[in-house]
Design a protein around this motif. Structure first.
Motif, PDB file in Angstrom:
ATOM      1  N   ARG A 111       0.833  -1.203   0.000  1.00  0.00           N
ATOM      2  CA  ARG A 111       0.000   0.000   0.000  1.00  0.00           C
ATOM      3  C   ARG A 111       0.868   1.254   0.000  1.00  0.00           C
ATOM      4  NH1 ARG A 111      -3.021   1.178   4.196  1.00  0.00           N
ATOM      5  NH2 ARG A 111      -4.615   2.202   2.936  1.00  0.00           N
ATOM      6  N   TYR A 112       1.982   1.233   0.735  1.00  0.00           N
ATOM      7  CA  TYR A 112       2.921   2.353   0.737  1.00  0.00           C
ATOM      8  C   TYR A 112       3.453   2.615  -0.672  1.00  0.00           C
ATOM      9  CZ  TYR A 112       7.522   4.577   1.231  1.00  0.00           C
ATOM     10  OH  TYR A 112       8.609   5.392   1.080  1.00  0.00           O
ATOM     11  N   GLU A 113       3.913   1.558  -1.338  1.00  0.00           N
ATOM     12  CA  GLU A 113       4.488   1.732  -2.671  1.00  0.00           C
ATOM     13  C   GLU A 113       3.454   2.309  -3.637  1.00  0.00           C
ATOM     14  OE1 GLU A 113       7.427   1.899  -3.401  1.00  0.00           O
ATOM     15  OE2 GLU A 113       8.617   0.067  -3.189  1.00  0.00           O
ATOM     16  N   SER A 114       2.200   1.919  -3.477  1.00  0.00           N
ATOM     17  CA  SER A 114       1.155   2.485  -4.312  1.00  0.00           C
ATOM     18  C   SER A 114       0.852   3.933  -3.933  1.00  0.00           C
ATOM     19  CB  SER A 114      -0.117   1.641  -4.197  1.00  0.00           C
ATOM     20  OG  SER A 114      -1.151   2.156  -5.010  1.00  0.00           O
ATOM     21  N   ALA A 115       0.748   4.178  -2.633  1.00  0.00           N
ATOM     22  CA  ALA A 115       0.355   5.510  -2.163  1.00  0.00           C
ATOM     23  C   ALA A 115       1.349   6.592  -2.537  1.00  0.00           C
ATOM     24  CB  ALA A 115       0.157   5.493  -0.648  1.00  0.00           C
ATOM     25  N   ILE A 116       2.639   6.260  -2.604  1.00  0.00           N
ATOM     26  CA  ILE A 116       3.612   7.315  -2.868  1.00  0.00           C
ATOM     27  C   ILE A 116       3.579   7.789  -4.319  1.00  0.00           C
ATOM     28  CG2 ILE A 116       5.101   6.648  -0.957  1.00  0.00           C
ATOM     29  CD1 ILE A 116       7.017   5.391  -2.944  1.00  0.00           C
ATOM     30  N   ASN A 117       2.811   7.121  -5.174  1.00  0.00           N
ATOM     31  CA  ASN A 117       2.577   7.687  -6.497  1.00  0.00           C
ATOM     32  C   ASN A 117       1.764   8.968  -6.409  1.00  0.00           C
ATOM     33  OD1 ASN A 117       3.732   5.700  -8.493  1.00  0.00           O
ATOM     34  ND2 ASN A 117       2.456   4.327  -7.281  1.00  0.00           N
ATOM     35  N   HIS A 118       1.117   9.164  -5.275  1.00  0.00           N
ATOM     36  CA  HIS A 118       0.363  10.399  -5.023  1.00  0.00           C
ATOM     37  C   HIS A 118       0.975  11.231  -3.894  1.00  0.00           C
ATOM     38  CE1 HIS A 118      -2.884  13.163  -4.066  1.00  0.00           C
ATOM     39  NE2 HIS A 118      -2.981  12.633  -2.858  1.00  0.00           N
ATOM     40  N   ALA A 119       1.515  10.565  -2.876  1.00  0.00           N
ATOM     41  CA  ALA A 119       1.948  11.265  -1.662  1.00  0.00           C
ATOM     42  C   ALA A 119       3.059  12.270  -1.916  1.00  0.00           C
ATOM     43  CB  ALA A 119       2.399  10.249  -0.613  1.00  0.00           C
ATOM     44  N   TYR A 120       3.887  12.047  -2.931  1.00  0.00           N
ATOM     45  CA  TYR A 120       5.015  12.943  -3.202  1.00  0.00           C
ATOM     46  C   TYR A 120       4.859  13.705  -4.511  1.00  0.00           C
ATOM     47  CZ  TYR A 120       7.179   9.608   0.093  1.00  0.00           C
ATOM     48  OH  TYR A 120       7.451   8.792   1.165  1.00  0.00           O
ATOM     49  N   ASP A 121       3.698  13.625  -5.153  1.00  0.00           N
ATOM     50  CA  ASP A 121       3.620  14.158  -6.510  1.00  0.00           C
ATOM     51  C   ASP A 121       3.697  15.679  -6.582  1.00  0.00           C
ATOM     52  OD1 ASP A 121       1.076  14.763  -5.578  1.00  0.00           O
ATOM     53  OD2 ASP A 121       0.025  13.436  -6.980  1.00  0.00           O
ATOM     54  N   GLU A 122       3.661  16.352  -5.427  1.00  0.00           N
ATOM     55  CA  GLU A 122       3.836  17.803  -5.455  1.00  0.00           C
ATOM     56  C   GLU A 122       5.312  18.199  -5.438  1.00  0.00           C
ATOM     57  OE1 GLU A 122       3.098  19.510  -1.154  1.00  0.00           O
ATOM     58  OE2 GLU A 122       2.013  17.614  -1.407  1.00  0.00           O
ATOM     59  N   PHE A 123       6.206  17.213  -5.263  1.00  0.00           N
ATOM     60  CA  PHE A 123       7.636  17.488  -5.171  1.00  0.00           C
ATOM     61  C   PHE A 123       8.363  17.044  -6.440  1.00  0.00           C
ATOM     62  CE2 PHE A 123       6.268  16.722  -0.741  1.00  0.00           C
ATOM     63  CZ  PHE A 123       6.620  17.944  -0.171  1.00  0.00           C
ATOM     64  N   PRO A 124       9.461  17.714  -6.796  1.00  0.00           N
ATOM     65  CA  PRO A 124      10.249  17.314  -7.970  1.00  0.00           C
ATOM     66  C   PRO A 124      11.172  16.151  -7.613  1.00  0.00           C
ATOM     67  CG  PRO A 124      11.256  19.242  -6.975  1.00  0.00           C
ATOM     68  CD  PRO A 124       9.982  18.966  -6.186  1.00  0.00           C
ATOM     69  N   LEU A 125      10.583  14.992  -7.359  1.00  0.00           N
ATOM     70  CA  LEU A 125      11.337  13.831  -6.899  1.00  0.00           C
ATOM     71  C   LEU A 125      11.428  12.785  -7.998  1.00  0.00           C
ATOM     72  CD1 LEU A 125      12.621  11.978  -4.700  1.00  0.00           C
ATOM     73  CD2 LEU A 125      10.278  11.277  -4.110  1.00  0.00           C
ATOM     74  N   TRP A 126      12.626  12.277  -8.195  1.00  0.00           N
ATOM     75  CA  TRP A 126      12.843  11.108  -9.048  1.00  0.00           C
ATOM     76  C   TRP A 126      13.333  10.007  -8.117  1.00  0.00           C
ATOM     77  CZ3 TRP A 126      16.746  10.944 -13.756  1.00  0.00           C
ATOM     78  CH2 TRP A 126      16.596   9.715 -14.424  1.00  0.00           C
ATOM     79  N   SER A 127      12.468   9.026  -7.878  1.00  0.00           N
ATOM     80  CA  SER A 127      12.805   7.976  -6.911  1.00  0.00           C
ATOM     81  C   SER A 127      12.914   6.625  -7.604  1.00  0.00           C
ATOM     82  CB  SER A 127      11.761   7.903  -5.798  1.00  0.00           C
ATOM     83  OG  SER A 127      10.513   7.457  -6.301  1.00  0.00           O
ATOM     84  N   MET A 128      13.836   5.809  -7.097  1.00  0.00           N
ATOM     85  CA  MET A 128      13.987   4.432  -7.538  1.00  0.00           C
ATOM     86  C   MET A 128      13.931   3.518  -6.324  1.00  0.00           C
ATOM     87  SD  MET A 128      16.945   4.436 -10.478  1.00  0.00           S
ATOM     88  CE  MET A 128      16.729   5.327 -12.029  1.00  0.00           C
ATOM     89  N   CYS A 129      13.164   2.434  -6.435  1.00  0.00           N
ATOM     90  CA  CYS A 129      13.013   1.472  -5.355  1.00  0.00           C
ATOM     91  C   CYS A 129      13.608   0.143  -5.812  1.00  0.00           C
ATOM     92  CB  CYS A 129      11.541   1.284  -5.000  1.00  0.00           C
ATOM     93  SG  CYS A 129      10.680   2.826  -4.602  1.00  0.00           S
ATOM     94  N   ALA A 130      14.645  -0.321  -5.110  1.00  0.00           N
ATOM     95  CA  ALA A 130      15.397  -1.493  -5.541  1.00  0.00           C
ATOM     96  C   ALA A 130      14.859  -2.773  -4.902  1.00  0.00           C
ATOM     97  CB  ALA A 130      16.872  -1.316  -5.202  1.00  0.00           C
ATOM     98  N   TYR A 131      14.701  -3.821  -5.719  1.00  0.00           N
ATOM     99  CA  TYR A 131      14.244  -5.128  -5.258  1.00  0.00           C
ATOM    100  C   TYR A 131      15.149  -6.205  -5.849  1.00  0.00           C
ATOM    101  CZ  TYR A 131       9.975  -3.038  -3.452  1.00  0.00           C
ATOM    102  OH  TYR A 131       9.083  -2.279  -2.735  1.00  0.00           O
TER     103      TYR A 131
END
Length: 316
Positions: free
Chosen positions: A119-139
């Motif tokens: 749910r966190y991984e899904s939610a952050i598609n919205h939670a940070y969208d006001e910021f100029p963030l380029w994020s990568m999540c490694a698995y």
């Protein structure tokens, strides 16, 4: 395919890195970090000790990359969102036009608590969208269960690959759809035993009293106080916004408690309930927000005949 970020445009981008070797990980992450440093962008790494050491060894001396302690950042999903939003706001206030972060979850999150990290991984598609963030999540595909990798594709719009390739994930689902979908309830062995308390239609006060009585010999006072508050708020919301009957069950074990609050309603309409701060207009969500701040695990289950919130405090 290149994303807008890869082409040099500021904005919000959320990508997965699914790697099958150390070399694969470094081939994606190191150019990403060097690109941010060369552009003068705040560039951060939130890896565990092993992968952080791998990355440090590949970066040139003195490169301005900040290493965060991943364990502290990713203690709880709602806490991670809160911490990152504060961090991103500080960088934007300081003039950042683009911010780069690469992070990873600890392997122990892939077990019984994965549902709230999905749910966190899904939610952050919205939670940070006001910021100029380029994020990568490694698995790491060598140790990540297949079901988790399926969720990774569903919660990340793109996957970053070596050679500056950024490919859309065909299985990606919009957060509003992913978060409101019914997901199987992760098993908790403690629930195989008879409940310590079983209340039908309790008032918030009755629920508080039952939680406190059941937990006095099982939880430290502060953890018990937090759980009492969280359950009270969720029961209040069930009365205000759910449908009767409201059913509260409590299980206790060595140093831990599990509480379920169920009603016949559809659950919160807000897909981000619990993960983002509750609205201040008196609507539902405060109980779930509190629970996500203080509990060891919170799982939410939507079924055709009702909604259940399960709160766990103590070792999982």
């Amino acid at each position: 395919m290149r994303t807008g970020a890869a082409a040099g445009h500021a904005g919000y981008f959320h990508e997965a890195v699914r790697y099958d070797s150390d070399e694969h990980l470094l081939a994606v992450v190191v150019p990403f970090l060097l690109g941010g440093a060369e552009a003068g962008e705040p560039t951060l790494v939130a890896f565990g000790e092993r992968n952080a050491s791998l990355v440090r060894a590949e970066l040139p001396a003195g490169v301005p990359v900040t290493f965060l302690t991943g364990g502290e950042v990713y203690a709880r999903p709602a806490g991670a969102i809160r911490s990152y939003r504060s961090l991103l706001a500080e960088h934007v206030a300081a003039g950042a036009r683009q911010i780069r972060i690469v992070g990873e979850l600890a392997p122990d999150t892939f077990g019984p608590t994965w549902d709230w990290w999905a749910r966190y991984e899904s939610a952050i598609n919205h939670a940070y969208d006001e910021f100029p963030l380029w994020s990568m999540c490694a698995y790491d595909e060598r140790v990540t269960p297949a079901a988790v990798l399926d969720d990774v594709d569903r919660t990340h719009p793109r996957t970053a690959r070596p050679g500056d390739r950024h490919e859309p994930n065909a299985g990606y689902r919009h957060p509003g759809d992913f978060l409101l979908a019914s997901r199987p309830a992760p098993a908790d062995p403690i629930q195989l035993a008879r409940p310590t308390a079983d209340l039908l239609g309790p008032s918030p006060a009755q629920a508080r009293n039952a939680i406190r009585a059941a937990g006095e010999d099982h939880l430290p006072p502060r953890e018990l106080d937090d759980l009492v508050l969280a359950v009270s708020e969720i029961v209040t919301n069930a009365h205000l916004y759910g449908r009767e009957p409201i059913h509260v069950r409590v299980w206790t074990g060595a140093g831990r408690m599990v509480v379920t609050v169920a009603d016949r309603g559809p659950g919160p309409k807000d897909a981000f309930a619990g993960l983002l701060p509750a609205a201040s207009d008196g609507s539902a969500g405060l109980g779930l927000w509190i629970a996500h701040q203080v509990c060891s695990h919170v799982s939410l289950h939507r079924e055709p005949d009702g909604f259940t919130a399960r709160l766990t405090v103590g070792p999982l």
